[in-house]
Design an enzyme around this catalytic site. Structure first.
Site, PDB file in Angstrom:
ATOM      1  N   SER A   1      54.984  72.194  -8.757  1.00  0.00           N
ATOM      2  CA  SER A   1      55.984  71.173  -8.427  1.00  0.00           C
ATOM      3  C   SER A   1      55.939  70.123  -9.526  1.00  0.00           C
ATOM      4  CB  SER A   1      55.643  70.508  -7.088  1.00  0.00           C
ATOM      5  OG  SER A   1      56.370  69.305  -6.928  1.00  0.00           O
TER       6      SER A   1
ATOM      7  N   TYR B   1      50.046  66.209  -1.252  1.00  0.00           N
ATOM      8  CA  TYR B   1      50.937  67.264  -1.774  1.00  0.00           C
ATOM      9  C   TYR B   1      50.704  67.456  -3.281  1.00  0.00           C
ATOM     10  CZ  TYR B   1      55.266  69.832  -2.721  1.00  0.00           C
ATOM     11  OH  TYR B   1      56.184  70.775  -3.123  1.00  0.00           O
TER      12      TYR B   1
HETATM   13  P1  NAD Z   1      61.626  76.050   2.470  1.00  0.00           P
HETATM   14  O1  NAD Z   1      61.025  75.315   3.610  1.00  0.00           O
HETATM   15  O2  NAD Z   1      63.109  76.232   2.412  1.00  0.00           O
HETATM   16  O3  NAD Z   1      60.938  77.497   2.343  1.00  0.00           O
HETATM   17  C1  NAD Z   1      59.553  77.640   2.463  1.00  0.00           C
HETATM   18  C2  NAD Z   1      59.262  79.000   3.083  1.00  0.00           C
HETATM   19  O4  NAD Z   1      57.827  79.136   3.163  1.00  0.00           O
HETATM   20  C3  NAD Z   1      59.807  79.144   4.501  1.00  0.00           C
HETATM   21  O5  NAD Z   1      60.487  80.376   4.648  1.00  0.00           O
HETATM   22  C4  NAD Z   1      58.567  79.075   5.379  1.00  0.00           C
HETATM   23  O6  NAD Z   1      58.676  79.831   6.585  1.00  0.00           O
HETATM   24  C5  NAD Z   1      57.515  79.647   4.444  1.00  0.00           C
HETATM   25  N1  NAD Z   1      56.172  79.235   4.829  1.00  0.00           N
HETATM   26  C6  NAD Z   1      55.703  77.975   5.009  1.00  0.00           C
HETATM   27  N2  NAD Z   1      54.438  78.003   5.429  1.00  0.00           N
HETATM   28  C7  NAD Z   1      54.086  79.313   5.510  1.00  0.00           C
HETATM   29  C8  NAD Z   1      52.899  79.983   5.895  1.00  0.00           C
HETATM   30  N3  NAD Z   1      51.820  79.330   6.331  1.00  0.00           N
HETATM   31  N4  NAD Z   1      52.890  81.339   5.830  1.00  0.00           N
HETATM   32  C9  NAD Z   1      53.984  82.030   5.448  1.00  0.00           C
HETATM   33  N5  NAD Z   1      55.145  81.439   5.091  1.00  0.00           N
HETATM   34  C10 NAD Z   1      55.190  80.093   5.132  1.00  0.00           C
HETATM   35  O7  NAD Z   1      61.076  75.306   1.176  1.00  0.00           O
HETATM   36  P2  NAD Z   1      61.472  75.359  -0.382  1.00  0.00           P
HETATM   37  O8  NAD Z   1      62.018  74.041  -0.706  1.00  0.00           O
HETATM   38  O9  NAD Z   1      62.209  76.586  -0.718  1.00  0.00           O
HETATM   39  O10 NAD Z   1      59.986  75.396  -0.992  1.00  0.00           O
HETATM   40  C11 NAD Z   1      59.413  76.593  -1.470  1.00  0.00           C
HETATM   41  C12 NAD Z   1      58.254  76.250  -2.379  1.00  0.00           C
HETATM   42  O11 NAD Z   1      58.735  75.448  -3.449  1.00  0.00           O
HETATM   43  C13 NAD Z   1      57.106  75.453  -1.731  1.00  0.00           C
HETATM   44  O12 NAD Z   1      55.872  75.948  -2.224  1.00  0.00           O
HETATM   45  C14 NAD Z   1      57.344  74.047  -2.226  1.00  0.00           C
HETATM   46  O13 NAD Z   1      56.131  73.309  -2.301  1.00  0.00           O
HETATM   47  C15 NAD Z   1      57.927  74.309  -3.595  1.00  0.00           C
HETATM   48  N6  NAD Z   1      58.731  73.204  -4.114  1.00  0.00           N
HETATM   49  C16 NAD Z   1      59.835  72.768  -3.440  1.00  0.00           C
HETATM   50  C17 NAD Z   1      60.564  71.709  -3.963  1.00  0.00           C
HETATM   51  C18 NAD Z   1      61.791  71.169  -3.273  1.00  0.00           C
HETATM   52  O14 NAD Z   1      62.206  70.045  -3.609  1.00  0.00           O
HETATM   53  N7  NAD Z   1      62.426  71.895  -2.374  1.00  0.00           N
HETATM   54  C19 NAD Z   1      60.186  71.114  -5.179  1.00  0.00           C
HETATM   55  C20 NAD Z   1      59.045  71.589  -5.822  1.00  0.00           C
HETATM   56  C21 NAD Z   1      58.332  72.644  -5.287  1.00  0.00           C
END
Ligand code: NAD
Length: 251
Positions: free
Chosen positions: A136, A149
């Site tokens: 991130s 985080y």
């Molecule tokens: P999201 O919530 O849309 O998707 C996350 C997915 O991970 C979901 O399908 C959820 O069910 C799954 N998940 C969560 N905990 C879990 C567990 N214990 N076991 C199995 N599956 C699990 O989120 P996103 O925004 O697509 O984020 C995805 C990744 O990207 C994360 O690692 C997040 O930290 C990272 N990220 C997101 C952002 C943002 O702004 N959206 C920015 C930087 C990094």
């Protein structure tokens, strides 16, 4: 013939957001994909048989091992692992208690460790192979109110470099992507919980040098670039997909 024809990928967190966009890109380029997620994957209408949805919580090693075995039974190999599953946490170091630290690190860090441990022997058999981990922007730039985080994502980028060094000789590359704030259901939930969602959205957009949220497909494209065997000389990097938060002075 897509660039991933004949390849098999595992994508954790593939049911939503960045993970879902990555699954769609990989399938469009010819891969078969096993989604490991707590939530069910809604099939891609034009490619229902290209994705297998496994109910996996990345805190559960037995469920991970069973899903890896089922993937090998169905497709016989694993070439690509995308560790996308993750959760957020707000607060300064004064605000999260031990159980919250353990919960977030268990999913964001140990989840990546558990799945990598289970899949890596099969990646070594399939070399050249690749792992892409989800960092991130907070891993490389200090953001207020994100102590826990940030620690979890900093661990991911360091772990990625260390694993890249360990497994270069095994023919497995490890890289991470570091997205800025990305338009996904996660951010939708965050905005819905804000006192003034429109104002909160303006604040999040203003944090990005290009003045908008990152698209999930832009992050997926970066992941797919790193996963491509043609990126065989790119190893141990954190690829920022944040419009320059880390690298630009844009005041
Ligand atoms: P999201 O919530 O849309 O998707 C996350 C997915 O991970 C979901 O399908 C959820 O069910 C799954 N998940 C969560 N905990 C879990 C567990 N214990 N076991 C199995 N599956 C699990 O989120 P996103 O925004 O697509 O984020 C995805 C990744 O990207 C994360 O690692 C997040 O930290 C990272 N990220 C997101 C952002 C943002 O702004 N959206 C920015 C930087 C990094």
């Amino acid at each position: 013939m897509g660039k991933f024809s004949g390849k098999v990928a595992v994508v954790t967190g593939g049911a939503s957001g960045i993970g879902r966009a990555t699954v769609e890109r990989l399938v469009d380029d010819g891969a078969f994909v096993a989604v490991f997620d707590r939530d069910e994957f809604t099939p891609i209408p034009h490619a229902p048989d290209a994705v297998a949805s496994h109910s996996v919580d990345v805190t559960d090693q037995a469920a991970i091992d069973a899903a890896v075995a089922a993937t090998l039974e169905r497709w016989g190999r694993i070439d690509i692992l995308v560790n996308g599953a993750g959760i957020g946490a707000a607060g300064t170091v004064l605000e999260n208690d031990d159980s919250e630290w353990q919960r977030v690190l268990d999913i964001n860090v140990m989840g990546t460790v558990r799945v990598t441990r289970a899949v890596l022997p099969h990646l070594i058999e399939s070399q050249p192979a690749v792992v892409v981990n989800m960092g991130s922007a907070v891993a490389v730039t200090g953001f207020p109110n994100r102590a826990l985080y940030s620690a979890s994502k900093g661990a991911i980028t360091s772990l990625t470099r260390a694993m890249a060094a360990d497994h270069l000789k095994d023919g497995v590359r490890f890289n991470s992507v570091c997205p800025g704030t990305t338009e996904t259901p996660w951010i939708g939930r965050l905005l819905a919980a804000a006192a003034d969602p429109a104002e909160e959205r303006r604040r999040l957009e203003a944090r990005q040098p290009h003045g908008r949220l990152v698209a999930a497909e832009e992050v997926a494209d970066a992941i797919v670039y790193l996963a491509n065997p043609l990126a065989g000389s790119t190893n141990g990097v954190s690829l920022s997909v944040d419009s320059g938060i880390q690298s630009l002075y844009s005041a």
